[in-house]
Design a protein around this motif. Structure first.
Motif, short mmCIF file in Angstrom:
data_model
loop_
_atom_site.label_atom_id
_atom_site.label_comp_id
_atom_site.label_asym_id
_atom_site.label_seq_id
_atom_site.Cartn_x
_atom_site.Cartn_y
_atom_site.Cartn_z
N ARG A 1 -64.45 -35.33 -22.01
CA ARG A 1 -65.17 -36.32 -22.36
C ARG A 1 -64.82 -36.65 -23.97
N ILE A 2 -64.60 -35.37 -24.80
CA ILE A 2 -64.58 -35.53 -26.09
C ILE A 2 -63.06 -36.28 -26.38
N ASN A 3 -62.03 -35.70 -25.93
CA ASN A 3 -60.68 -36.27 -26.29
C ASN A 3 -60.63 -37.69 -25.85
N CYS A 4 -61.21 -37.87 -24.57
CA CYS A 4 -61.01 -39.44 -24.16
C CYS A 4 -61.93 -40.30 -24.92
N ALA A 5 -62.97 -39.76 -25.49
CA ALA A 5 -63.82 -40.54 -26.54
C ALA A 5 -63.04 -40.87 -28.02
N LYS A 6 -61.73 -39.99 -28.07
CA LYS A 6 -61.04 -40.30 -29.30
C LYS A 6 -59.93 -41.10 -29.19
N LEU A 7 -59.48 -41.50 -27.82
CA LEU A 7 -58.62 -42.13 -27.58
C LEU A 7 -58.46 -43.79 -28.01
N ASP A 8 -57.57 -44.33 -28.73
CA ASP A 8 -57.55 -45.65 -29.32
C ASP A 8 -57.13 -46.76 -28.19
N SER A 9 -56.30 -46.38 -27.29
CA SER A 9 -55.89 -47.26 -26.24
C SER A 9 -55.35 -46.59 -24.88
N LEU A 10 -55.24 -47.18 -23.75
CA LEU A 10 -54.82 -46.76 -22.63
C LEU A 10 -54.02 -47.97 -21.97
N CYS A 11 -52.81 -47.38 -21.33
CA CYS A 11 -52.15 -48.34 -20.51
C CYS A 11 -52.19 -47.67 -19.16
N LEU A 12 -52.64 -48.06 -18.04
CA LEU A 12 -52.88 -47.73 -16.97
C LEU A 12 -52.02 -48.10 -15.66
N ASN A 13 -50.86 -48.20 -16.21
CA ASN A 13 -49.50 -48.79 -15.15
C ASN A 13 -50.26 -50.03 -14.39
N GLY A 14 -50.78 -50.94 -14.86
CA GLY A 14 -51.35 -52.16 -14.46
C GLY A 14 -52.63 -52.27 -13.81
N HIS A 15 -53.39 -51.05 -13.97
CA HIS A 15 -54.71 -51.29 -13.67
C HIS A 15 -55.83 -51.24 -14.84
N ARG A 16 -57.04 -51.81 -14.59
CA ARG A 16 -57.94 -51.75 -15.71
C ARG A 16 -58.95 -50.96 -15.39
N LEU A 17 -59.76 -50.30 -16.55
CA LEU A 17 -60.91 -49.50 -16.22
C LEU A 17 -61.95 -49.97 -15.75
N PRO A 18 -62.64 -49.53 -14.78
CA PRO A 18 -63.92 -50.08 -14.28
C PRO A 18 -64.96 -50.21 -15.37
N GLU A 19 -65.97 -51.28 -15.26
CA GLU A 19 -66.97 -51.15 -16.28
C GLU A 19 -67.92 -50.13 -16.52
#
Length: 446
Positions: free
Chosen positions: A419-437
């Protein structure tokens, strides 16, 4: 004596030459030329003084890493009126990529000896961009730095290759981000025409047909054509497929081919990959002052590479936690990392609790901005996302990753240790997918 200043005024043209020059020297040369050109005969002559025409910066610096072209109206006037009139006085031009071609085609520059290429120096989509510079018009140009994404055969059409004006180049550097397959056919003949070169920098990864690039090859096909060469900085990674079909030399033989190289220390090592049936040979001068290092494996001998900004990691053997610690120590200012490794870790030391007494080093990558994990086993995604393995910098990292892997490693976005490192991320590229709400709170800054 009392002077009434109520209706008095002093115009620029009323000032003595000495005072006028003091004022104008406070301005940039482009502003002087654009503002005074054509105002009157006297101011026009002042603007054409060598102080204001020798060196021109035809762009706007937004920051140390960003430039913008001049506004269209100003650029139009320079290309149509000002540059053709003062072209013989210009000795140095600083340009940016989007307006470079237009400025260089505006007129001839017979006395130009220096060219600063901003953004173009950082990244070109193809090598053909430098053909605009080496077509014979800049016969006093002595320094050229080129950084390209890739080099293709189409970058060297036969009718242009003969027109290149290269003999006067004294300092040349070529950086290429991706693997090329035109080293023998195009790069070597191109370099052989730089007979007066004094400093050469090559940062390349290349496919080879017969055998690796080594010291003998560099001496025979490059260095021997440059009698004035004093400094040769290089990192060349030779990629050879199907190594079982021909004899490939040993590391000891490769190292021996550099016996006649002077001044700099040269390092080399070889990687053999049985599954993919290919091999790599790394040769580089040391101290290492380049910014790319290609295809690092477990055979990497270490060292300090403080100028390297981008690395790729690949192997058919697993990368253990200690390997990533070695990478951090060898490349302390690394910004871009890509990992290709499908083998799971053998000594998986991921800690779910910071209270674990296990002797385990948390690795810090304080300058990391881009991480590509598309071809990485889940263990390496976990290596970077579990905060007790690696500490990521705050709100600056972009990650390229498959959505399914991200979902697995984070336990469907519920795992506390990621959770801590994921909260630090600025952006994601998910190979065509989108994060669920429901997962967006897990990545508050994405």
């Amino acid at each position: 004596m009392k002077i009434n200043m109520e209706h008095s005024s002093v115009e620029l043209n009323d000032l003595p030459d000495e005072i006028l020059m003091i004022i104008l020297k406070k301005l940039c040369n482009v502003e002087v030329l654009y503002s005074l050109k054509g105002v009157n005969k006297r101011l026009n002559a002042v603007a054409h003084d060598s102080i204001f025409t020798n060196r021109l910066t035809l762009m706007r610096r937004v920051s140390d890493h960003c430039t913008n072209p001049l506004p269209d109206a100003i650029l139009d006037r320079f290309c149509l009126q000002i540059l053709p009139e003062i072209h013989h006085k210009i000795k140095w031009l600083n340009l940016e990529s989007s307006s470079m071609e237009r400025i260089l085609h505006a007129t001839n520059y017979p006395n130009l000896y220096g060219l600063g290429l901003y953004e173009l120096h950082i990244r070109l989509m193809s090598f053909s961009g430098c053909l605009y510079i080496l077509d014979g018009r800049f016969n006093k140009l002595h320094t050229l730095h080129v950084d390209v994404t890739n080099i293709f055969p189409s970058d060297f059409p036969n009718n242009n290759q003969e027109k290149l004006s290269i003999p006067n180049i004294r300092c040349f550097s070529l950086y290429c981000q991706d693997i090329i397959n035109v080293y023998d056919e195009l790069i070597v003949p191109y370099l052989q025409r730089m007979s007066n070169l004094e400093k050469l920098t090559l940062n390349l990864a290349t496919f080879v047909k017969n055998t690796f690039v080594d010291g003998n090859e560099l001496n025979q096909n490059i260095v021997s054509y440059m009698p004035r060469l004093r400094i040769f900085e290089f990192y060349i990674c030779s990629n050879h497929y199907r190594p079982k079909q021909i004899y490939l030399p040993s590391k000891e033989y490769i190292q021996h081919t550099f016996r006649d190289f002077k001044n700099d220390q040269v390092s080399s090592y070889i990687d053999y990959f049985q599954e993919k049936q290919f091999s790599l040979c790394h040769i580089y001068s040391y101290p290492y002052n380049l910014k790319y290092y290609y295809t690092i494996t477990n055979n990497f001998p270490g060292g300090l590479f403080k100028y390297v900004q981008e690395v790729s990691l690949y192997d058919e053997r697993s990368f253990e936690h200690e390997f990533f610690l070695r990478i951090q120590k060898s490349f302390p200012f690394i910004k871009i990392v890509s990992i290709k490794n499908s083998k799971p870790q053998n000594n998986k030391l991921c800690r779910e609790s910071k209270n674990d007494n296990q002797d385990f080093s948390i690795i810090k990558y304080p300058y990391l901005i881009n991480l590509t994990l598309y071809n990485a086993h889940d263990d390496y995604i976990e290596e970077f996302l579990v905060d007790t393995n690696i500490c990521l910098p705050d709100n600056s990292v972009h990650i390229n990753i498959d959505y399914e892997q991200l979902e697995r490693v984070t336990h469907n976005f519920t795992r506390d240790s990621t959770r801590i490192n994921c909260a630090k991320l600025d952006s994601l590229c998910l190979n065509g997918h989108r994060l669920p709400e429901y997962a967006k709170d897990y990545f508050p800054h994405v």
